[in-house]
Design an enzyme around this catalytic site. Structure first.
Site, PDB file in Angstrom:
ATOM      1  N   GLY A   1     -10.230   1.494   2.535  1.00  0.00           N
ATOM      2  CA  GLY A   1     -11.376   0.946   1.815  1.00  0.00           C
ATOM      3  C   GLY A   1     -10.985   0.454   0.437  1.00  0.00           C
ATOM      4  O   GLY A   1     -11.339  -0.652   0.018  1.00  0.00           O
ATOM      5  N   GLY A   2     -10.251   1.301  -0.275  1.00  0.00           N
ATOM      6  CA  GLY A   2      -9.824   0.923  -1.609  1.00  0.00           C
ATOM      7  C   GLY A   2      -8.617   1.728  -2.022  1.00  0.00           C
ATOM      8  O   GLY A   2      -8.348   2.796  -1.465  1.00  0.00           O
TER       9      GLY A   2
ATOM     10  N   ASP B   1      -0.322  12.595   4.967  1.00  0.00           N
ATOM     11  CA  ASP B   1      -1.621  12.094   5.406  1.00  0.00           C
ATOM     12  C   ASP B   1      -2.571  13.216   5.824  1.00  0.00           C
ATOM     13  O   ASP B   1      -3.788  13.066   5.744  1.00  0.00           O
ATOM     14  CB  ASP B   1      -1.464  11.107   6.575  1.00  0.00           C
TER      15      ASP B   1
ATOM     16  N   GLU C   1      -8.593  13.379  -4.862  1.00  0.00           N
ATOM     17  CA  GLU C   1      -9.679  12.766  -4.075  1.00  0.00           C
ATOM     18  C   GLU C   1     -11.016  13.497  -4.198  1.00  0.00           C
ATOM     19  O   GLU C   1     -12.069  12.860  -4.217  1.00  0.00           O
ATOM     20  CB  GLU C   1      -9.255  12.648  -2.607  1.00  0.00           C
TER      21      GLU C   1
ATOM     22  N   GLN D   1       0.899  -1.169   0.000  1.00  0.00           N
ATOM     23  CA  GLN D   1       0.000   0.000   0.000  1.00  0.00           C
ATOM     24  C   GLN D   1       0.927   1.206   0.000  1.00  0.00           C
ATOM     25  O   GLN D   1       1.410   1.644   1.045  1.00  0.00           O
ATOM     26  CB  GLN D   1      -0.934  -0.023   1.216  1.00  0.00           C
TER      27      GLN D   1
ATOM     28  N   GLU E   1      -6.581   2.855  -5.698  1.00  0.00           N
ATOM     29  CA  GLU E   1      -6.783   2.914  -7.142  1.00  0.00           C
ATOM     30  C   GLU E   1      -5.571   2.459  -7.955  1.00  0.00           C
ATOM     31  O   GLU E   1      -5.253   3.071  -8.983  1.00  0.00           O
ATOM     32  CB  GLU E   1      -7.162   4.346  -7.517  1.00  0.00           C
TER      33      GLU E   1
ATOM     34  N   ARG F   1      -9.443  -2.040   8.770  1.00  0.00           N
ATOM     35  CA  ARG F   1      -9.681  -0.838   7.965  1.00  0.00           C
ATOM     36  C   ARG F   1      -9.677   0.406   8.847  1.00  0.00           C
ATOM     37  O   ARG F   1     -10.507   0.547   9.760  1.00  0.00           O
ATOM     38  CB  ARG F   1     -11.025  -0.986   7.245  1.00  0.00           C
TER      39      ARG F   1
ATOM     40  N   HIS G   1     -15.623   4.784  -6.791  1.00  0.00           N
ATOM     41  CA  HIS G   1     -14.575   5.751  -6.450  1.00  0.00           C
ATOM     42  C   HIS G   1     -13.226   5.343  -7.059  1.00  0.00           C
ATOM     43  O   HIS G   1     -12.590   6.125  -7.770  1.00  0.00           O
ATOM     44  CB  HIS G   1     -14.484   5.869  -4.923  1.00  0.00           C
ATOM     45  N   GLU G   2     -12.816   4.119  -6.783  1.00  0.00           N
ATOM     46  CA  GLU G   2     -11.482   3.699  -7.259  1.00  0.00           C
ATOM     47  C   GLU G   2     -11.439   3.660  -8.786  1.00  0.00           C
ATOM     48  O   GLU G   2     -10.431   4.029  -9.399  1.00  0.00           O
ATOM     49  CB  GLU G   2     -11.090   2.342  -6.659  1.00  0.00           C
TER      50      GLU G   2
ATOM     51  N   TYR H   1     -11.732  15.153   0.212  1.00  0.00           N
ATOM     52  CA  TYR H   1     -12.719  14.306  -0.447  1.00  0.00           C
ATOM     53  C   TYR H   1     -14.059  15.042  -0.611  1.00  0.00           C
ATOM     54  O   TYR H   1     -14.561  15.230  -1.703  1.00  0.00           O
ATOM     55  CB  TYR H   1     -12.966  13.038   0.383  1.00  0.00           C
TER      56      TYR H   1
ATOM     57  N   HIS I   1     -10.882   7.045 -10.256  1.00  0.00           N
ATOM     58  CA  HIS I   1      -9.476   7.492 -10.229  1.00  0.00           C
ATOM     59  C   HIS I   1      -8.761   7.201 -11.556  1.00  0.00           C
ATOM     60  O   HIS I   1      -7.702   7.762 -11.813  1.00  0.00           O
ATOM     61  CB  HIS I   1      -8.718   6.802  -9.094  1.00  0.00           C
TER      62      HIS I   1
ATOM     63  N   LYS J   1     -10.527   3.524   8.654  1.00  0.00           N
ATOM     64  CA  LYS J   1     -11.730   4.335   8.794  1.00  0.00           C
ATOM     65  C   LYS J   1     -12.585   3.883   9.980  1.00  0.00           C
ATOM     66  O   LYS J   1     -13.186   4.687  10.672  1.00  0.00           O
ATOM     67  CB  LYS J   1     -12.533   4.232   7.500  1.00  0.00           C
TER      68      LYS J   1
HETATM   69  N1  BES Z   1      -6.372   6.942  -2.787  1.00  0.00           N
HETATM   70  C1  BES Z   1      -7.251   6.646  -1.735  1.00  0.00           C
HETATM   71  C2  BES Z   1      -6.619   5.894  -0.609  1.00  0.00           C
HETATM   72  C3  BES Z   1      -5.445   6.577   0.076  1.00  0.00           C
HETATM   73  C4  BES Z   1      -5.402   7.924   0.276  1.00  0.00           C
HETATM   74  C5  BES Z   1      -4.398   5.816   0.518  1.00  0.00           C
HETATM   75  C6  BES Z   1      -4.303   8.499   0.885  1.00  0.00           C
HETATM   76  C7  BES Z   1      -3.311   6.390   1.142  1.00  0.00           C
HETATM   77  C8  BES Z   1      -3.252   7.746   1.315  1.00  0.00           C
HETATM   78  C9  BES Z   1      -8.479   5.874  -2.215  1.00  0.00           C
HETATM   79  O1  BES Z   1      -8.888   6.204  -3.492  1.00  0.00           O
HETATM   80  C10 BES Z   1      -9.625   6.218  -1.315  1.00  0.00           C
HETATM   81  O2  BES Z   1      -9.943   7.357  -1.265  1.00  0.00           O
HETATM   82  N2  BES Z   1     -10.221   5.255  -0.629  1.00  0.00           N
HETATM   83  C11 BES Z   1     -11.336   5.489   0.259  1.00  0.00           C
HETATM   84  C12 BES Z   1     -12.647   5.070  -0.356  1.00  0.00           C
HETATM   85  C13 BES Z   1     -13.515   6.148  -0.870  1.00  0.00           C
HETATM   86  C14 BES Z   1     -14.888   5.647  -1.271  1.00  0.00           C
HETATM   87  C15 BES Z   1     -13.602   7.396  -0.103  1.00  0.00           C
HETATM   88  C16 BES Z   1     -11.122   4.642   1.485  1.00  0.00           C
HETATM   89  O3  BES Z   1     -10.164   3.882   1.531  1.00  0.00           O
HETATM   90  O4  BES Z   1     -11.902   4.736   2.415  1.00  0.00           O
HETATM   91 ZN    ZN Z   2      -9.630   8.099  -3.649  1.00  0.00          ZN
END
Ligand code: BES
Ligand code: ZN
Length: 649
Positions: free
Chosen positions: A317-318, A423, A367, A188, A320, A605, A344-345, A431, A348, A607
């Site tokens: 969550g995901g 971060d 984002e 990752q 891209e 996860r 979402h992904e 977002y 991207h 979140k």
């Molecule tokens: N690119 C992000 C994940 C990310 C951001 C990883 C910053 C590391 C640093 C990915 O596209 C993303 O935004 N994932 C979200 C899902 C989305 C539906 C908001 C997630 O993981 O929750």
């Molecule tokens: Zn994203």
């Protein structure tokens, strides 16, 4: 000197933001007069000497040591052994170089926790040993690797190995996987962890192509964010190639006991056996999502689109990764209610992977634009009501995050120059506020005008890297000026450079949610029972709205009454379970705690688990949280461990 320039640039931004507050004032500077907009170079790939000092400063990625304004890596060729016993990647990375300054004397790369064995440079047909200097380890940035370049060096080859604790890699023992028989590893790399996997110029300001040879155990299958054959021979020896230039954070790998199921001729899903069929069913609308994206923004440009379902410890969550989105299994709910993550992904593939933020200060360009497109696709597939519900839930989140912001500057779309960690740029502000900014533009100009504009933006900057100021300039040239009097430059400026919720935000409204809140009030007042809700037909989103809006004065008896009727404590939808657990911790609803513990042991996860642990700490249950964490920690991703060690110390 770098420091002085960057301080001056950020001071300029602050002054302008303050002035723009008084919109009536005739002397208010417009975007055109702000220094960050005035310069003209539109893309990072423009020759350095044609950009102004301020532009260069705004394009400088302070989270990379790399001297990409002197020499640039254009291609990476990896040759690696994937060694599960030692939890390391071991082999070589060969980097092709392009000289921006012909007299550049050294190549500076980013590394983190890598053991460098040797470095050679190729001059003509000959490889010669190069002198290197590996800098001290910085907790955020890692170590600078400086390689002295013999004159005319066209390539460098670095023999290295990763560390078992590499921040970008997770190594799972067989017992930590669903099948329990085979190990699993995955990367990752966003935002700045590619440097813990490969010595590289780890900045989105550059783009590279790559190829890779991976050798691993014969019983395992390897996948990467690159061209590959899903039906290829499974012999432990795998080859990949990514012919399109991508920012280095999109290099990705996973190795495990991975199966494949096709969804269409160029879309499919990889996962461990236990979940692969469920995943294929859950994601069966992905071809329709691609069609919706393509109808709005032009064809998908990356050949295949496959998805990989990771073990539940996957920290997000995901992700891209091009041609191969990585996904958490927690979105497989059985009813497609959480597939906005796929939307979402996939989105991207236009915003982020095709048009990439040049620095992490501009993360909203990745984002926010993606979250907007995601919502458009959800609307196209499932109707305006669902899209409106998702925006309503998002706005509640945004309000919470804005209210809790450590400092107001972190609620601007353009992040301040002094963020200490990339971060910080990935809060809900980038977002959701970002998506609401585009929604505002869409509403003012109308879809007939705005949709082709955004498509034009993706086409114009395809395979380039952009900063916020490029977006603004393109917006002015292609939308504001062509349609005068619709949106002012000051309004745009407020969204991008001022904190908080914008006065011009389009507030979403869901009739279904309004009805639920009404029923909830009637029930809390004793005028209704849960059985009268008609909740059998509720969607996941209606449940989330109901749970999130439970007021603080909801009694434990009322929690129990809900649980008796709906068994929310055992919800198999991880979003609903999470929302319920948050409220349960807050209220001290004991019957939920054994399930909270199981959830924290099963799911990695961020979140979910960052907020659950913080809530436990805030509600006086730190000791219990520490006990659960001690048990759960070995199963979490290294980055997650790092962050939770802090919360729970
Ligand atoms: N690119 C992000 C994940 C990310 C951001 C990883 C910053 C590391 C640093 C990915 O596209 C993303 O935004 N994932 C979200 C899902 C989305 C539906 C908001 C997630 O993981 O929750
Ligand atoms: Zn994203």
């Amino acid at each position: 000197m770098n420091f002085r320039l960057s301080a001056a640039a950020s001071a300029a931004v602050i002054v302008i933001s303050a002035a723009a507050c008084s919109r009536e004032d005739a002397s208010t500077p417009t975007l055109a007069s702000s220094p960050e907009i005035a310069a003209t170079a539109a893309v990072t790939n423009a020759p350095a000497d044609q950009t102004s000092a301020t532009q260069q400063e705004l394009r400088r990625d302070k989270f990379s040591y790399a001297n990409y304004d002197e020499v640039r890596v254009t291609h990476v060729s990896l040759d690696l052994d994937v060694l599960f016993d030692e939890k390391v990647l071991d082999g070589t990375a060969t980097l092709d170089l392009e000289y921006v300054k012909p007299d550049a004397k050294s190549l500076i790369l980013d590394t983190n926790d890598l053991t460098i064995r040797s470095v050679d440079a190729r001059v003509g047909e000959e490889w010669v040993a190069a002198t290197i200097n590996l800098g001290a380890d910085d907790p955020v940035m890692g170590s600078r690797l400086e390689i002295a370049l013999p004159e005319g060096a066209a390539q460098v080859r670095i023999a290295y190995r990763t560390s078992p604790g590499a921040l970008g890699l997770q190594w799972l023992a067989p017992e930590q996987t669903a099948g329990k028989a085979h190990p699993f590893m995955y990367s990752q790399n966003q935002a700045i962890n590619a440097r813990s996997m490969v010595p590289i110029q780890d900045t989105p300001a550059i783009r590279i192509t790559y190829d890779a040879t991976l050798r691993t155990q014969k019983d395992l299958f390897a996948v990467m964010s690159a061209a590959q054959d899903p039906d290829g021979v499974r012999d432990g020896d795998y080859y990949f190639s990514m012919p399109q230039p991508i920012p280095p954070y999109l290099i990705a790998v996973a190795v495990g006991d991975i199966e494949f199921r096709p969804i269409s001729d160029h879309i499919g899903v990889y996962a461990e056996d236990y979940i692969v069929d469920r995943a294929a069913k859950e994601f069966e609308d992905t071809p329709k999502m691609e069609a919706a994206d393509a109808a709005l923004y032009g064809p998908y440009r990356w050949d295949r689109y496959d998805m990989l379902v990771l073990p539940p410890s996957f920290p997000i969550g995901g992700m891209e990764n091009p041609r191969l989105t990585f996904l958490t299994p927690t979105i497989i709910a059985g009813d497609k209610s959480l597939t906005n993550v796929v939307a979402h992904e996939l989105a991207h593939s236009w915003s982020g992977n095709l048009v990439t933020n040049a620095t992490w200060r501009d993360a909203w360009l990745n984002e926010g634009v993606t979250s907007y497109v995601e919502n458009r696709v959800m609307e196209a597939l499932y109707g305006p009501e669902r899209a409106e519900m998702e925006r309503t839930l998002d706005l509640d989140e945004l309000k919470r995050v804005v209210g809790e912001a450590k400092r107001p500057e972190l609620t601007q779309l353009k992040m301040p120059a002094d963020i200490e960690d990339p971060d910080d740029a990935f809060s809900q502000v980038s977002y959701i506020k970002g998506a609401f900014f585009l929604k505002f533009l869409e509403t003012r100009f109308g879809r007939d005008v705005f949709d082709p504009f955004l498509k034009g933006y993706f086409d114009h900057f395809a395979f380039k890297t952009v900063i916020t100021e490029d977006f603004v300039e393109y917006l002015k040239d292609n939308l504001l000026t062509a349609h005068p009097g619709v949106v002012s430059e000051e309004e745009v400026h407020e969204w991008l450079y001022e904190p908080g919720l914008s006065a011009t935000m389009i507030i979403p409204h869901s009739d279904a949610f309004a009805k639920i809140v009404e029923m909830q009030a009637a029930w809390l007042a004793g005028d209704m029972t849960p059985a009268d809700f008609g909740a059998d037909g509720w969607t996941t989103h209606e449940w989330l709205s109901f749970i999130n809006s439970l007021p603080d004065h909801t009694t434990l008896d009322q929690f129990a009454a809900l649980d008796i009727t709906f068994d929310l404590t055992h919800s198999t939808n991880d979003e609903i379970a999470f929302a319920w657990f948050m409220k349960s911790i807050d209220a001290g609803y004991e019957p939920a705690f054994p399930e909270i513990r199981k959830f924290l042991l099963r799911v990695g996860r961020g979140k979910f688990i960052f907020r659950l642990y913080s809530e436990l700490v805030n509600e006086g249950r730190k000791v219990w949280a520490q006990e659960v964490y001690a048990e759960a920690r070995p199963g979490y991703h290294p980055v997650t461990q790092q962050r939770l060690d802090e919360t729970l110390k």
